[in-house]
Design an enzyme around this catalytic site. Structure first.
Site, PDB file in Angstrom:
ATOM      1  N   GLU A  64      -0.282  -7.931   5.391  1.00 37.02           N
ATOM      2  CA  GLU A  64       0.114  -7.991   6.805  1.00 37.02           C
ATOM      3  C   GLU A  64      -1.099  -7.984   7.735  1.00 37.02           C
ATOM      4  OE1 GLU A  64       0.382  -5.498   4.746  1.00 37.02           O
ATOM      5  OE2 GLU A  64       0.304  -3.526   5.698  1.00 37.02           O
ATOM      6  N   HIS A 118      -3.091  -5.036   1.815  1.00 37.15           N
ATOM      7  CA  HIS A 118      -2.327  -5.233   3.061  1.00 37.15           C
ATOM      8  C   HIS A 118      -2.229  -6.708   3.444  1.00 37.15           C
ATOM      9  CE1 HIS A 118      -2.103  -0.983   4.324  1.00 37.15           C
ATOM     10  NE2 HIS A 118      -3.292  -0.867   3.777  1.00 37.15           N
ATOM     11  N   CYS A 155       0.831  -1.206   0.000  1.00 41.04           N
ATOM     12  CA  CYS A 155       0.000   0.000   0.000  1.00 41.04           C
ATOM     13  C   CYS A 155       0.874   1.268   0.000  1.00 41.04           C
ATOM     14  CB  CYS A 155      -1.002  -0.049   1.153  1.00 41.04           C
ATOM     15  SG  CYS A 155      -2.378   1.081   0.898  1.00 41.04           S
TER      16      CYS A 155
HETATM   17  N1  GLN Z   1      -3.317   6.486   0.945  1.00 35.53           N
HETATM   18  C1  GLN Z   1      -2.105   6.166   1.635  1.00 35.53           C
HETATM   19  C2  GLN Z   1      -0.897   6.887   1.031  1.00 35.53           C
HETATM   20  O1  GLN Z   1      -1.008   7.683   0.184  1.00 35.53           O
HETATM   21  C3  GLN Z   1      -1.840   4.665   1.657  1.00 35.53           C
HETATM   22  C4  GLN Z   1      -2.834   4.003   2.541  1.00 35.53           C
HETATM   23  C5  GLN Z   1      -2.365   2.730   3.160  1.00 35.53           C
HETATM   24  O2  GLN Z   1      -1.178   2.418   3.224  1.00 35.53           O
HETATM   25  N2  GLN Z   1      -3.317   2.007   3.687  1.00 35.53           N
HETATM   26  O3  GLN Z   1       0.189   6.617   1.433  1.00 35.53           O
END
Ligand code: GLN
Length: 200
Positions: free
Chosen positions: A181, A179, A78
């Site tokens: 994790e 994710h 992410c």
């Molecule tokens: N929107 C977040 C960003 O720009 C990422 C979100 C996340 O890691 N759950 O880093």
């Protein structure tokens, strides 16, 4: 084998726990000296702009860029995927990344309506889909020639995003928009640990 988890902001502990369930020791990375001890690195979910700013404040951003460019295996999830991307769409004006992954990612790609959702994701190399948890997630909008697409969303995930790329690999770099994790499924981490082992 020692894996580092970049521990500036984000869901560090969740990654440490999955790695430890696989019998892999990890250490928190905040400084260049921490990085020297790592055979591979995890960039957690969180907020990519905050993590990049803290990496600069802690004086570790150049070391991160150098090690990644030098072939350090990295798993980014992410926000971690955004930090690995060579190009970001819809980032903040001053957003920095560490780079290394020849992709364009769109930050917060799924928009406000569906900014978080969960669903099955079929990942190349795994027999059964993983349960993808997406939280204000990016998607990969464009990939360079050396990038392998590992997963695209299908109609089971969320309306309006069929075909979007949510997992990629380029050499020793593995990145997911979701994710892995979160939840009790260690298969993405196991795939990464295997990549590190091969390189080791
Ligand atoms: N929107 C977040 C960003 O720009 C990422 C979100 C996340 O890691 N759950 O880093």
């Amino acid at each position: 084998m020692t894996l580092g988890v970049l521990a500036l902001q984000g869901d560090v502990r969740e990654h440490v726990e999955v790695l430890s369930s696989l019998g892999v020791d990890s250490l928190a990375v905040r400084r260049p000296v921490d990085l020297d001890r790592c055979d591979g690195l995890v960039l957690p979910g969180g907020e990519s702009t905050t993590i990049a700013k803290l990496a600069r404040t802690f004086g570790v951003i150049d070391a991160l860029r150098e090690r990644i460019a030098g072939g350090l295996p990295v798993l980014g999830t992410c926000a971690g995927m955004i930090l690995l991307a060579d190009r970001v769409v819809d980032g903040t004006a001053d957003q920095e990344t560490f780079g290394g992954l020849d992709v364009t990612v769109r930050r917060n790609a799924f928009g406000r309506q569906v900014d978080s959702f969960e669903g099955p994701v079929l990942v190349n190399g795994l027999d059964e889909p993983v349960h993808g948890v997406f939280i204000r997630a990016p998607w990969v909008e464009q990939v360079g020639a050396g990038v392998e697409i590992l997963a695209r969303l299908d109609e089971r995930a969320v309306p309006g995003a069929v075909g979007r790329i949510v997992a990629v690999r380029e050499g020793p770099i593995l990145a997911t928009a979701f994710h892995p994790e979160v939840g009790a499924d260690p298969r993405i981490h196991a795939m990464f640990v295997e990549m590190v082992r091969r390189q080791h």
